[in-house]
Structure formats: C-alpha cells, structure tokens
Design an enzyme around this catalytic site. Structure first.
Site, PDB file in Angstrom:
ATOM      1  N   HIS A  82       0.742 -41.516   3.734  1.00 35.08           N
ATOM      2  CA  HIS A  82       0.225 -40.970   4.986  1.00 35.08           C
ATOM      3  C   HIS A  82      -1.021 -40.144   4.687  1.00 35.08           C
ATOM      4  O   HIS A  82      -2.018 -40.248   5.398  1.00 35.08           O
ATOM      5  CB  HIS A  82       1.301 -40.135   5.681  1.00 35.08           C
ATOM      6  CG  HIS A  82       0.920 -39.673   7.038  1.00 35.08           C
ATOM      7  ND1 HIS A  82       0.539 -40.544   8.037  1.00 35.08           N
ATOM      8  CD2 HIS A  82       0.833 -38.426   7.578  1.00 35.08           C
ATOM      9  CE1 HIS A  82       0.250 -39.861   9.133  1.00 35.08           C
ATOM     10  NE2 HIS A  82       0.411 -38.568   8.873  1.00 35.08           N
ATOM     11  N   HIS A 136      -8.266 -40.109  10.166  1.00 38.58           N
ATOM     12  CA  HIS A 136      -6.898 -40.209  10.662  1.00 38.58           C
ATOM     13  C   HIS A 136      -6.978 -40.735  12.089  1.00 38.58           C
ATOM     14  O   HIS A 136      -7.424 -40.032  13.004  1.00 38.58           O
ATOM     15  CB  HIS A 136      -6.229 -38.840  10.615  1.00 38.58           C
ATOM     16  CG  HIS A 136      -4.769 -38.873  10.939  1.00 38.58           C
ATOM     17  ND1 HIS A 136      -4.109 -40.020  11.323  1.00 38.58           N
ATOM     18  CD2 HIS A 136      -3.820 -37.886  10.953  1.00 38.58           C
ATOM     19  CE1 HIS A 136      -2.844 -39.740  11.545  1.00 38.58           C
ATOM     20  NE2 HIS A 136      -2.647 -38.459  11.327  1.00 38.58           N
ATOM     21  N   CYS A 153       1.606 -39.758  15.200  1.00 41.12           N
ATOM     22  CA  CYS A 153       0.940 -40.562  14.173  1.00 41.12           C
ATOM     23  C   CYS A 153       1.817 -41.666  13.585  1.00 41.12           C
ATOM     24  O   CYS A 153       1.345 -42.463  12.775  1.00 41.12           O
ATOM     25  CB  CYS A 153       0.431 -39.653  13.061  1.00 41.12           C
ATOM     26  SG  CYS A 153      -0.533 -38.272  13.704  1.00 41.12           S
TER      27      CYS A 153
END
Length: 392
Positions: A287, A321, A157
């Site tokens: 995040h 996400h 990520c």
C-alpha cells in the site's frame, strides 16, 4: 478459487493505458507534477491525468470522474472483450462492480459555484445520477450497456481492491457469467484540501518507506479488469485471482491499527484462501503511501509474516495515491508483473526506514513470478489484500 482475469487496463498520470504505464515504470518516469489544480494553491505534488479535459461530450453524465472512467474504458481491448461477452451471454449476465471514494464530487463542487439567482443549481448541473455516490456504476453501466447487477463500493482506499472479492463471490454463486470490475477517482478541492487538513500531504515527491518520508501525494486514475470463471474463456491473460482477504478493524477514522490487526488479517486470509504459504509469494505491491505511520506498520507486518526472499515495492511515486482507484491501479501493476517478469522498484527510496527490514529497493528486479500479492488499506481500518497467480 477458480476466477480468471481475461483482460485489464489502467489509466493514470503514469500512463493513459497499460502499455504507457509499463514504459513509465521501466524508465522510472513519474507522472507527478507540482500542484496545478484550478482553485488550489497548496504546495504539494499531484498525479493529474490531463487527457480527461478532452472528454467533454458526456452530456447529462458529464463530470471529471465520469470522463476519466470513459477514457479508461477506451484503452486496450476492454471494449472488444466486453462486447464479445455481451454477445455470448447477454448483457443481463454481465455484472459490474466499481470502487470509488469521491464519486463525482468534483461536479458537485462546480455546481455550487454556479447557482442561479434563486440559489438553485443551474440547469446544466441538475444531474441527479451524477451527484450520487453510486454514480460510477450508473455511468459505466450506461456507457457499456451492462444490464446485470451493479454495485459501487466506497471503503476509502481499499474500494477498488474489494471489487475483485465481490466479483469472485458473484461468479462462484453463478449470479453472473462475467464481471467488469473497476475503480475511478479524480482530484478535486474537497479531497486535496481535506487531506491537507489532516496534515498528510508532502511538499515533495513522495518517498514510500524511506527514512525521510514526510507525507503523501494525491493522484487520479481509472482502471478496469474483466473476470470470468476459469475454463470458460480460452483467450484470457493467463492470470488467476487465487485469493483475497478483507477486514475492518475500525480502530480509528484515519489512523491504522497500531499493530496492524486488520492488515494482518487481510493478508493471512488471502494466503489461506489460495492455500499458499508466505514463502510462495514472489512479490508484494505494498500500500506504501509514504505516510510515517502507515508505512511503518505495513513494513513491520510484512517483515513479520513473510521471508526476506519476498520482493516488495510501492508504486505510488509514479501516479500518487489515487484513493478509491488505488486498489485497481496497483492490482493491475501487480498482475502485469506475471506477464512482464519485471518487478518495479520503489521510486524515490534512498534510505530505508531503519525500523524496517524487508526486501525493497529503488531499482527494478527481474524475476519469473508465480504468485503475487497487493495490499490496499483504507481509512476506518478497511483493508483488502489480493493474490494473483500465473496459470500458463
């Protein structure tokens, strides 16, 4: 650091381009929908970009991932800006750095359901440049005509956040005169069911940092930015990459370090590279995945490192996400704050986790910002923090 951002655009379920994204953010309209990915009956929410389905003319490059990259590249003024740089410097002096975690695994999944009678890939799926971890950069180089060095980063990520750091080093070393950075990841069964096997998916729209958060939603996105050494382009965005930090604590395959060792390192490195104190940061795009552990550790780190005056939010409730594309997507949202003076709220936040104490709200806040930061933390302890500043 003297690296300017001269153009950028984003494509996700929250908006097919940055203008649509701004509207979604300001109107608090999420792109998340109940899971309708073909072949999956998981009870969760996803951020699917339906416009990808119309991009079906890529021939030997066809894949959902490449289609989303192509769609993203056609947004805004990216192609015009890139064309001007290619004419000025030559295509061999333009670099390319892409981030992705799935590459074109969606195409590979489909290929294995269409084997011929000999158990071999059908002709349409014999695509060695697509069934390839380097596929995003191979395709974007083909699509844009870039002939300079090309690299694909896969650090989960944090992949498309780290593209900025690599591009900055290339420019500082005079390897190239401009760099197209980007990230692209698309939804596929391997990803969706893989995260489900880790018991990370929520059956509800995600609630980053909320006391009642219970997991993440997955999405897909592509995003691109064009970087150049400062002073070499008078038509830039007025935004400069002033710092970055990279770390890998390698604590666990999927769980962050319990004390946030690597995440702390990436944030402090970005501040040091920019020669800024924590008090100088106006906004942090966190995040903030809405997982129990990740949000708790990141929130505690922010409380420890930054004053209460530093405004924060997570924007994953708009598009989910987006994995390897999360870094570029949230970098663009963060950079855009310097142009809009609007700090997006943290959608779906109702009650802040009682273990956290920092400035985060569900509502937008208006502030003229000078320095902004974004975090991207990936599996395996791969972390990246980017710091952007307004220069005019």
């Amino acid at each position: 650091m003297n690296i300017d951002i001269i153009d950028y655009d984003s494509c996700s379920a929250a908006g097919v381009n940055v203008v649509a994204l701004r509207n979604s953010l300001s109107q608090h309209t999420s792109g998340l929908i109940k899971n309708d990915l073909p072949g999956s009956e998981l009870n969760t929410w996803i951020g699917r970009v339906k416009q990808i389905d119309a991009v079906d003319d890529l021939n030997q490059w066809q894949s959902r991932n490449n289609a989303l990259a192509a769609l993203g590249l056609e947004q805004g003024t990216l192609r015009n800006t890139l064309s001007g740089l290619q004419k000025k410097y030559g295509s061999s002096r333009i670099g390319l750095v892409m981030g992705s975690s799935t590459s074109s695994i969606d195409r590979t999944e489909t290929a294995y359901t269409c084997l011929n009678e000999n158990g071999e890939l059908a002709t349409a799926y014999q695509q060695p440049l697509v069934h390839n971890p380097h596929a995003p950069s191979l395709f974007v180089a083909h699509y844009t005509g870039i002939e300079g060095p090309a690299l694909t980063i896969n650090t989960a990520c944090s992949s498309s956040a780290k593209v900025f750091a690599t591009a900055a080093r290339w420019l500082e070393c005079n390897i190239v005169d401009a760099v197209l950075v980007g990230g692209v990841d698309t939804l596929c069964l391997s990803v969706l069911h893989g995260f489900n096997s880790l018991q990370l998916l929520s059956t509800n729209p995600c609630k980053p940092f909320d006391h009642h958060r219970d997991g993440i939603n997955l999405g897909e996105a592509s995003g691109f930015a064009i970087l150049q050494r400062s002073g070499e382009n008078e038509n830039g965005s007025g935004i400069r990459l002033t710092g970055y930090g990279e770390s890998s604590d390698a604590h666990h395959m999927s769980h962050p370090h319990p004390e946030g060792l690597g995440a702390r390192m990436s944030m402090t490195q970005a501040l040091q590279r920019a020669a800024l104190e924590p008090e100088a940061i106006d906004y942090i795009n966190l995040h903030g995945t809405a997982s129990r552990a990740n949000d708790l550790i990141e929130g505690q780190l922010v409380s420890d490192l930054f004053p209460k005056t530093t405004l924060c939010s997570s924007t994953k409730a708009w598009m989910g996400h987006t994995l390897g594309a999360a870094g570029i997507t949230e970098a663009i949202i963060t950079m855009d704050v310097l142009n809009t003076n609007v700090i997006p709220g943290s959608k779906n936040l109702e009650t802040l986790d009682e273990a956290l104490n920092f400035s985060i709200t569900a509502t937008d806040q208006h502030k003229v910002c000078q320095h902004v930061m974004t975090n991207s933390f990936g599996f395996g302890g791969n972390n990246c923090t980017l710091l952007f500043s307004k220069v005019r």
